[in-house]
Motif scaffolding. Structure first.
Motif, PDB file in Angstrom:
ATOM      1  N   ALA A 305      -9.311   3.849  64.645  1.00 47.76           N
ATOM      2  CA  ALA A 305      -8.483   4.842  65.347  1.00 47.76           C
ATOM      3  C   ALA A 305      -8.351   4.510  66.831  1.00 47.76           C
ATOM      4  CB  ALA A 305      -9.070   6.237  65.166  1.00 47.76           C
ATOM      5  N   HIS A 354      -0.666   6.456  59.804  1.00 45.07           N
ATOM      6  CA  HIS A 354      -1.299   7.264  58.769  1.00 45.07           C
ATOM      7  C   HIS A 354      -2.676   6.681  58.429  1.00 45.07           C
ATOM      8  CE1 HIS A 354      -1.583   9.556  55.002  1.00 45.07           C
ATOM      9  NE2 HIS A 354      -1.890   8.413  54.407  1.00 45.07           N
ATOM     10  N   LYS A 357      -5.045   7.158  61.343  1.00 43.65           N
ATOM     11  CA  LYS A 357      -5.134   8.568  61.737  1.00 43.65           C
ATOM     12  C   LYS A 357      -5.162   8.668  63.256  1.00 43.65           C
ATOM     13  CE  LYS A 357      -7.698   9.918  57.586  1.00 43.65           C
ATOM     14  NZ  LYS A 357      -8.112   8.592  57.089  1.00 43.65           N
ATOM     15  N   CYS A 358      -4.205   8.005  63.880  1.00 42.90           N
ATOM     16  CA  CYS A 358      -4.207   7.945  65.341  1.00 42.90           C
ATOM     17  C   CYS A 358      -2.795   7.778  65.864  1.00 42.90           C
ATOM     18  CB  CYS A 358      -5.041   6.765  65.809  1.00 42.90           C
ATOM     19  SG  CYS A 358      -4.287   5.174  65.388  1.00 42.90           S
TER      20      CYS A 358
END
Ligand code: HEC
Ligand code: HEC
Ligand code: HEC
Length: 362
Positions: A305, A354, A357-358
């Motif tokens: 991330a 996705h 997640k960042c």
């Protein structure tokens, strides 16, 4: 066809037959080889077909192979693709990098000499009607091996997926040490120039390479096999024979894409990622792809991330399309703009957000 008939068909029959049309593939191939190889041009170019095929396409074999090599190889089929066909079905996460699941690779059928000659003659009649191969393109100008190696390894990043020296180099593409014996030089040239033109969907990207550099790379690959021959003789021939282990059942375990993301909206991007990116970026999207072992710059960990969050969307899109060099990154990250549509590049970029997640999708 009955086995005894297969054995009885002499080389001379095929040697005199003319180029085949789709309807009349030589029976010798139809009966023994069609279950795994496309002997006529496939109607579908979909990713599904790529995932389902059990062996490389042979419908243009007459424009691809050297016949002498075919006769020998069919009797003693040494491994060409270290991770099989197709690689994604045969790699799994290892302790660090992904590894080839050797138990999922079955040995290639072996033919007796007479059958090998009949099959080789039959294969040489499968010529491509579409001008896929540029006849006479290769000019056969010698290149210094050190210069060729520099192009292959450093300037063009071919070694990320191919080994020029057995055991050293990427595993997702065919080994190159014997390619000069295996392949016709014009095929090598044409394939490097535009892999998708010959095999739509293949996971080697079309790169923008000048004619001069194509000549150098082709010469280098052709010369490599002569070099390898010398070494083999002086070593008194170590055989690179096929694996003995068979474990077809376990193959099924690797058919499904990793569970890194299962959101339906990313279905296509996820498939693209599994087909084209996992060879370097890893089944778990962590940068530990099966090719990464020998790479001087490690592929980005897409699940990180922090690291991914720092890269703006514009750079992600640029790098996917134009390769690492476009953002002063390594040439080992190839350009995929010759393979994907802009829409697909955007989908991949969104999918990466996705996965990590960042960052933002803006
Ligand atoms: C069970 C499936 C299967 C059958 C049956 C089979 N092959 Fe193959 N074949 C493969 C696979 C998988 C490879 C890739 C091997 C590698 O790269 O190491 C391959 C590779 C080849 C290659 C080299 C292709 C290339 O592009 O490098 C030739 C030529 C070939 N097969 C010919 C034949 C012939 C002729 C027959 C029939 C007598 C046959 N095969 C039957 C699965 C099969
Ligand atoms: C991202 C991985 C990747 C990169 C980078 C790559 N290749 Fe490939 N290459 C492949 C794959 C995969 C195939 C074909 C696989 C198959 O037929 O099953 C292939 C096929 C080839 C072939 C035809 C070989 C054969 O046996 O059919 C040649 C020649 C070749 N590559 C040369 C190069 C050169 C030169 C470069 C650098 C400019 C390069 N490749 C870069 C993955 C790659
Ligand atoms: C032949 C190996 C290889 C393949 C195949 C590959 N990559 Fe890479 N990728 C790399 C390497 C190596 C780096 C790290 C480059 C660096 O840091 O200099 C990288 C970096 C990246 C980055 C980070 C760029 C940055 O600015 O830091 C993104 C995004 C990326 N790859 C996306 C993809 C996507 C999407 C695919 C599949 C379409 C893909 N890669 C296929 C080798 C590969």
């Amino acid at each position: 066809m009955k086995p005894y008939l297969f054995a009885a068909i002499g080389a001379s029959f095929f040697a005199t037959s003319l180029a085949v049309h789709a309807a009349d593939v030589p029976a010798v191939l139809q009966s023994k080889c069609a279950s795994c190889h496309a002997l006529t041009k496939p109607e579908s170019n979909s990713l599904d077909r790529l995932w389902e095929r059990k062996g490389p396409d042979l419908h243009y074999a007459g424009n691809k192979f050297n016949k002498e090599w075919l006769v020998e190889w069919l009797q003693d089929p040494a491994k060409i693709r270290p991770a099989g066909e197709f690689y994604r079905k045969h790699v799994k996460p290892g302790t660090k990098e992904d590894v080839v699941d050797e138990s999922s690779l079955a040995p290639h059928p072996k033919l007796a000499r007479e059958d090998a000659e009949a099959a080789a003659n039959a294969l040489m009649t499968l010529t491509d009607p579409d001008g896929l191969i540029e006849k006479g393109a290769f000019k056969d100008q010698k290149v210094a091996m050190s210069m060729g190696a520099m192009y292959f390894n450093k300037l063009r990043g071919c070694a990320a997926c191919h080994s020029a020296v057995p055991g050293k180099g990427g595993l997702s593409g065919p080994e190159m040490a014997t390619a000069g014996k295996r392949l016709q030089p014009d095929f090598i040239y044409s394939y490097i120039k535009d892999p998708q033109k010959i095999d739509k969907g293949v996971w080697m990207p079309k790169l923008d390479i000048s004619d001069a550099d194509l000549q150098k790379l082709t010469s280098y690959i052709v010369q490599l096999s002569a070099k390898e021959d010398k070494k083999m003789n002086s070593r008194n021939s170590i055989s690179f024979s096929w694996l003995t282990s068979i474990g077809l059942i376990s193959l099924l375990a690797f058919m499904e894409p990793a569970a890194a993301a299962s959101d339906d909206s990313f279905e296509h991007a996820e498939r693209l990622y599994d087909t084209y990116c996992t060879q370097c970026h890893g089944v778990n999207r962590d940068g530990n792809g099966v090719n990464s072992v020998f790479m001087s710059v490690q592929p980005r960990d897409h699940s990180d991330a922090k690291g991914m969050g720092d890269i703006p969307n514009s750079e992600i899109i640029d790098v996917i399309k134009k390769g690492g060099l476009a953002a002063n990154k390594s040439v080992l990250m190839p350009a995929w703009g010759g393979v994907f549509s802009d829409e697909e590049v955007n989908q991949l970029a969104a999918y990466l957000r996705h996965v990590c997640k960042c960052g933002s999708d803006q």
